[in-house]
Design an enzyme around this catalytic site. Structure first.
Site, PDB file in Angstrom:
ATOM      1  N   HIS A  50      -6.169   4.787  12.094  1.00  0.00           N
ATOM      2  CA  HIS A  50      -6.964   3.934  11.212  1.00  0.00           C
ATOM      3  C   HIS A  50      -8.146   3.276  11.905  1.00  0.00           C
ATOM      4  CE1 HIS A  50      -3.877   3.141   7.748  1.00  0.00           C
ATOM      5  NE2 HIS A  50      -4.098   4.430   7.980  1.00  0.00           N
TER       6      HIS A  50
ATOM      7  N   ASP B  57      -4.378  11.511   9.917  1.00  0.00           N
ATOM      8  CA  ASP B  57      -2.915  11.512  10.046  1.00  0.00           C
ATOM      9  C   ASP B  57      -2.361  12.855  10.495  1.00  0.00           C
ATOM     10  OD1 ASP B  57      -2.096   8.793   9.277  1.00  0.00           O
ATOM     11  OD2 ASP B  57      -3.064   9.276   7.385  1.00  0.00           O
TER      12      ASP B  57
ATOM     13  N   TRP C 158       0.547  -1.932   3.053  1.00  0.00           N
ATOM     14  CA  TRP C 158      -0.787  -1.352   3.148  1.00  0.00           C
ATOM     15  C   TRP C 158      -1.299  -1.099   1.740  1.00  0.00           C
ATOM     16  CZ3 TRP C 158      -2.302   3.536   1.317  1.00  0.00           C
ATOM     17  CH2 TRP C 158      -3.649   3.852   1.550  1.00  0.00           C
TER      18      TRP C 158
ATOM     19  N   ASP D 164      -2.198   1.267  12.971  1.00  0.00           N
ATOM     20  CA  ASP D 164      -2.049   2.704  12.782  1.00  0.00           C
ATOM     21  C   ASP D 164      -3.067   3.397  13.676  1.00  0.00           C
ATOM     22  OD1 ASP D 164      -2.521   5.398  11.715  1.00  0.00           O
ATOM     23  OD2 ASP D 164      -1.226   4.805  10.065  1.00  0.00           O
TER      24      ASP D 164
END
Length: 418
Positions: A262, A296, A185, A259
């Protein structure tokens, strides 16, 4: 027979009435490895001994006491996490979580020597290790660009870092007898509207091609590429977008990493899994919880997590999905955050494995959508928690009400004195 065992026996009888075998569900869950994200323990700071600043959207909020300040402290913390999480665990590192530094060697020159104690630790505990390059928090992340930087020298540094981490991952895989997943990433992007989106993406693709030109046996190491919608400082254009990496992964036989923090909050990661497996095959999941945007947060046992687990479990392709956690919260006890999220991931998988899938499919195939809806609602009230408590019990692991007792004791004796 104690209360947990009695509750388990009663729950099994109830589930068997629905054609579900809880013992079989436990046996499957036991074999699903969940990779614990080590960076929760050190606030994504790493252990390099040169001055760096957190960059690229990896900032962690909060300053709860007890952050791990060295690889050794982090391993001690992870030992407690492993003690409180049942089933099969792995540990995933970031490329700056080195165990030791060597004078004159930067990230482009890291070798297994920098991570040797990590390898020995994992070998002793008989767990697998994963690792990811660290394309952030370094002076050579120039204006927020790494593999897509216009300067060939900057790109070369990061290319060599990517190669180095892949080799380290391969060493993990060889010694531990399980392939290390190496996830790429990059935070590259533009805060405001760029004049040229094409050239950075071409440079990033060429850089990745060079990194992956060194062939590594998949018995030892697997490559993944991770997209992102946007982040702080790259609000207008993320070079490694979902479209870019979906195409790159498909064309180059890499795992696509999704993710769950994301994407847009209303966009379902669960809905993507069957499509990708049907056309591409393998997926790396970074399971986190986005709140309004990529924040997150610690994963909760909410609808999104249940949907992800359900989609991963019911089609018989659990062997094609790699689960890794990815959240970091320093506003609360870091170990409590990691343990809570990991256990929630396993609970969600267990609930999915306790679904009467064949009955639901039968009703759906008969276009009896009313019966399907009613059954989907009915199974929400089935006693899955009795199965979970028994699963913890057979591993001699505290139940949900007792884990904080061990964490508080550890906080008092270890974290508070750091």
């Amino acid at each position: 027979m104690n209360c947990i065992e009695k509750s388990f026996e009663i729950a099994c009888e109830i589930y068997r009435e629905h054609g579900i075998n809880p013992v079989q569900a436990i046996e499957i869950l036991e074999k699903i490895p969940v990779s614990l994200h080590a960076w929760q323990g050190d606030d994504v700071v790493g252990f390099e001994n040169f001055e760096t600043a957190l960059t690229g959207g990896c900032q962690v909020t909060g300053n709860y006491p007890g952050r791990a300040g060295s690889a050794n402290e982090l391993r001690v913390d992870l030992d407690l996490v492993l003690k409180l999480v049942p089933g099969t665990s792995r540990v995933c590192l970031q490329g700056h979580q080195v165990d030791k530094m060597i004078t004159g060697v930067d990230r482009d020159g890291y070798t297994i020597e920098h991570f040797e104690n990590w390898l020995n630790w994992a070998k002793e505990r008989k767990i697998g290790m994963d690792i990811a390059p660290c394309f952030y928090s370094h002076p050579k992340l120039d204006h927020g660009f790494s593999l897509s930087h216009p300067d060939p020298a900057i790109r070369k540094f990061w290319i060599e870092h990517g190669k180095a981490i892949r080799r380290i991952g391969a060493e993990f895989g060889k010694v531990l007898k399980t392939p290390a997943v190496c996830n790429f990433w990059m935070p590259d992007g533009f805060k405001d509207i760029p004049a040229d989106r094409y050239a950075p993406r071409m440079r990033m693709g060429e850089s990745l091609d060079e990194i992956f030109s060194e062939k590594i046996d998949e018995r030892y190491e697997l490559d993944a590429v991770e997209s992102k919608l946007f982040g702080i400082g790259v609000e207008s254009c993320t070079v490694g977008s979902h479209d870019f990496f979906m195409m790159y992964a498909a064309q180059n036989n890499k795992l696509i990493c999704l993710d769950s923090g994301h994407f847009h909050p209303t966009e379902s990661i669960a809905d993507k899994l069957s499509s990708i497996v049907a056309r591409q095959g393998r997926i790396l999941l970074h399971v986190s919880r986005g709140v309004r945007w990529d924040s997150d947060h610690v994963i909760l046992l909410n609808d999104e997590l249940l949907s992800i687990a359900r989609e991963a479990a019911v089609y018989g392709y659990l062997d094609k999905i790699f689960f890794c956690l990815d959240y970091f919260d320093a506003s609360i006890n870091r170990i409590a955050a990691m343990v809570t999220g990991a256990r929630n991931m396993q609970k969600a998988l267990l609930i999915a494995l306790l679904e009467p899938t064949e009955l639901l499919k039968k009703e759906e195939d008969a276009f009896d959508f009313s019966a399907r809806m009613a059954r989907q609602e009915e199974i929400k009230t089935l006693p899955w928690s009795s199965i979970w408590n028994y699963y913890c019990h057979i591993h001699n692991i505290p139940d949900d009400f007792a884990i904080m007792n061990e964490i508080r004791t550890y906080e008092k004796n270890v974290l508070a004195v750091r």
